[in-house]
Motif scaffolding. Sequence first.
Motif, PDB file in Angstrom:
ATOM      1  N   SER A  68      26.371  73.312  20.653  1.00  0.00           N
ATOM      2  CA  SER A  68      25.289  74.203  21.083  1.00  0.00           C
ATOM      3  C   SER A  68      23.926  73.572  20.824  1.00  0.00           C
ATOM      4  N   GLU A  69      22.921  74.209  21.360  1.00  0.00           N
ATOM      5  CA  GLU A  69      21.550  73.718  21.184  1.00  0.00           C
ATOM      6  C   GLU A  69      21.166  73.689  19.705  1.00  0.00           C
ATOM      7  N   GLN A  70      21.696  74.637  18.927  1.00  0.00           N
ATOM      8  CA  GLN A  70      21.375  74.708  17.505  1.00  0.00           C
ATOM      9  C   GLN A  70      22.024  73.582  16.706  1.00  0.00           C
ATOM     10  N   GLU A  71      23.069  72.968  17.249  1.00  0.00           N
ATOM     11  CA  GLU A  71      23.819  71.935  16.527  1.00  0.00           C
ATOM     12  C   GLU A  71      23.482  70.513  16.982  1.00  0.00           C
ATOM     13  N   GLN A  72      22.475  70.351  17.848  1.00  0.00           N
ATOM     14  CA  GLN A  72      22.124  69.028  18.367  1.00  0.00           C
ATOM     15  C   GLN A  72      21.781  68.068  17.226  1.00  0.00           C
ATOM     16  N   VAL A  73      22.163  66.795  17.397  1.00  0.00           N
ATOM     17  CA  VAL A  73      21.907  65.788  16.369  1.00  0.00           C
ATOM     18  C   VAL A  73      21.004  64.698  16.923  1.00  0.00           C
ATOM     19  N   VAL A  74      20.293  64.052  16.023  1.00  0.00           N
ATOM     20  CA  VAL A  74      19.375  62.974  16.389  1.00  0.00           C
ATOM     21  C   VAL A  74      19.933  61.624  15.959  1.00  0.00           C
ATOM     22  N   GLU A  75      20.586  61.602  14.811  1.00  0.00           N
ATOM     23  CA  GLU A  75      21.132  60.364  14.259  1.00  0.00           C
ATOM     24  C   GLU A  75      22.472  60.671  13.605  1.00  0.00           C
ATOM     25  N   VAL A  76      23.377  59.701  13.589  1.00  0.00           N
ATOM     26  CA  VAL A  76      24.648  59.874  12.901  1.00  0.00           C
ATOM     27  C   VAL A  76      24.966  58.635  12.077  1.00  0.00           C
ATOM     28  N   GLU A  77      25.696  58.854  10.998  1.00  0.00           N
ATOM     29  CA  GLU A  77      26.216  57.768  10.177  1.00  0.00           C
ATOM     30  C   GLU A  77      27.729  57.731  10.379  1.00  0.00           C
ATOM     31  N   LEU A  78      28.232  56.618  10.893  1.00  0.00           N
ATOM     32  CA  LEU A  78      29.671  56.479  11.117  1.00  0.00           C
ATOM     33  C   LEU A  78      30.374  56.286   9.780  1.00  0.00           C
ATOM     34  N   LYS A  79      31.366  57.125   9.507  1.00  0.00           N
ATOM     35  CA  LYS A  79      32.096  57.046   8.243  1.00  0.00           C
ATOM     36  C   LYS A  79      33.343  56.163   8.347  1.00  0.00           C
ATOM     37  N   LEU A 119      42.292  56.365  14.542  1.00  0.00           N
ATOM     38  CA  LEU A 119      41.673  56.331  15.862  1.00  0.00           C
ATOM     39  C   LEU A 119      40.711  57.487  16.099  1.00  0.00           C
ATOM     40  N   ASP A 120      40.563  58.372  15.123  1.00  0.00           N
ATOM     41  CA  ASP A 120      39.543  59.406  15.244  1.00  0.00           C
ATOM     42  C   ASP A 120      38.207  58.813  14.795  1.00  0.00           C
ATOM     43  N   ILE A 121      37.123  59.522  15.077  1.00  0.00           N
ATOM     44  CA  ILE A 121      35.781  59.060  14.716  1.00  0.00           C
ATOM     45  C   ILE A 121      35.161  60.078  13.774  1.00  0.00           C
ATOM     46  N   LYS A 122      34.815  59.640  12.579  1.00  0.00           N
ATOM     47  CA  LYS A 122      34.180  60.512  11.600  1.00  0.00           C
ATOM     48  C   LYS A 122      32.714  60.130  11.486  1.00  0.00           C
ATOM     49  N   ALA A 123      31.842  61.134  11.580  1.00  0.00           N
ATOM     50  CA  ALA A 123      30.404  60.855  11.530  1.00  0.00           C
ATOM     51  C   ALA A 123      29.671  61.983  10.814  1.00  0.00           C
ATOM     52  N   LYS A 124      28.582  61.611  10.162  1.00  0.00           N
ATOM     53  CA  LYS A 124      27.735  62.588   9.480  1.00  0.00           C
ATOM     54  C   LYS A 124      26.340  62.528  10.099  1.00  0.00           C
ATOM     55  N   ALA A 125      25.836  63.676  10.510  1.00  0.00           N
ATOM     56  CA  ALA A 125      24.533  63.746  11.165  1.00  0.00           C
ATOM     57  C   ALA A 125      23.403  63.834  10.143  1.00  0.00           C
ATOM     58  N   GLU A 126      22.186  63.619  10.618  1.00  0.00           N
ATOM     59  CA  GLU A 126      21.013  63.636   9.739  1.00  0.00           C
ATOM     60  C   GLU A 126      20.771  65.014   9.135  1.00  0.00           C
ATOM     61  N   ASN A 127      21.284  66.072   9.779  1.00  0.00           N
ATOM     62  CA  ASN A 127      21.110  67.427   9.261  1.00  0.00           C
ATOM     63  C   ASN A 127      22.235  67.837   8.307  1.00  0.00           C
ATOM     64  N   GLY A 128      23.094  66.880   7.957  1.00  0.00           N
ATOM     65  CA  GLY A 128      24.177  67.151   7.006  1.00  0.00           C
ATOM     66  C   GLY A 128      25.483  67.558   7.643  1.00  0.00           C
ATOM     67  N   ARG A 129      25.474  67.888   8.944  1.00  0.00           N
ATOM     68  CA  ARG A 129      26.699  68.278   9.639  1.00  0.00           C
ATOM     69  C   ARG A 129      27.686  67.105   9.681  1.00  0.00           C
ATOM     70  N   TRP A 130      28.989  67.436   9.593  1.00  0.00           N
ATOM     71  CA  TRP A 130      30.032  66.432   9.712  1.00  0.00           C
ATOM     72  C   TRP A 130      30.779  66.644  11.028  1.00  0.00           C
ATOM     73  N   PHE A 131      31.201  65.551  11.634  1.00  0.00           N
ATOM     74  CA  PHE A 131      31.905  65.616  12.917  1.00  0.00           C
ATOM     75  C   PHE A 131      33.176  64.771  12.871  1.00  0.00           C
ATOM     76  N   ASN A 132      34.215  65.318  13.480  1.00  0.00           N
ATOM     77  CA  ASN A 132      35.434  64.544  13.734  1.00  0.00           C
ATOM     78  C   ASN A 132      35.673  64.586  15.244  1.00  0.00           C
ATOM     79  N   VAL A 133      35.644  63.420  15.881  1.00  0.00           N
ATOM     80  CA  VAL A 133      35.800  63.330  17.331  1.00  0.00           C
ATOM     81  C   VAL A 133      37.047  62.521  17.629  1.00  0.00           C
TER      82      VAL A 133
END
Length: 289
Positions: A34-45, A61-75
């Motif tokens: 969503s618009e509220q969850e948009q990220v500007v930068e990510v750190e690949l874990k 083969l999954d992608i783990k990343a942490k955004a500048e706002n502290g959010r974590w993502f698994n893609v």
Amino acid sequence: MCKINPRVDFAFKKLFGSEENKDLLISLINAIVSEQEQVVEVELKNPYNLADYRAGKMSILDIKAKAENGRWFNVEMQISEDYNFDKRAIYYWAKLVTEQLSEGMMFKELKKTISISILDFNFIPDTTEVHNCYKIINTATGKDDKLHDIFELHYIELKKFKKTYHQINSALDRWSTFLTKADKLDKEHMPKELASDKNIVKAIEAVDRMFDEEERLVYETRMQSLADVESKIASAEEKGREEGLAEGINQATQNIALSLAKEGTVIEIIAKVTGLPESEIKQLFTKGE
């Protein structure tokens, strides 16, 4: 025309999980959340690293990343059909949450963790929507009261994406087009609906030049492995239907899992392509020794 299929998880991992392509991952994430969850930068874990595959870690083969706002993502890109993928997706989400705690964090410091699963098969029944998002809501009110805002899970079902170039009207449409029609895309003759997006242009340019000889061999081996397993499972299901027994399908699937385990295939990969729990695969292998 793209000769590499970006839906193959190995190719997907290098394309979106490499340091030089973090801008593509950011664009993909922002096209989905969503618009509220948009990220500007990510750190690949767990950035793409060929050494992992040389060491036999083909399951990462999954992608783990942490955004500048502290959010974590698994893609993750899932190309093989798996009717238990809902459980797998929640497991990966939970695993990423616990990894936050392993860094010495307190419960109150846990950040929102968003799981994005891109599927190359139909999974969610009774809907033609390509994108479905799941959150924890209050069943009494039917509302998201933000009390359990740490959980968010997205499914993108590429088989349901049917739009033509002229119907593209969002970033998710552009990424879905890229993932489903890469073999038809040429950077020299690109539809204007894609050519206007610098990230899509970069992805198309990157796909065919991103593998060296060794990586291309890994990619082709991965392609063949996926094709072989899918063929075996399809044959097992057909045999089960002919016998009229669900047990027949399950037994055949177990036989495939045991065969792959004896060949040295990583257990997580076997679970991924057969849909069997890892614990059951380990038991089968123990019995078969």
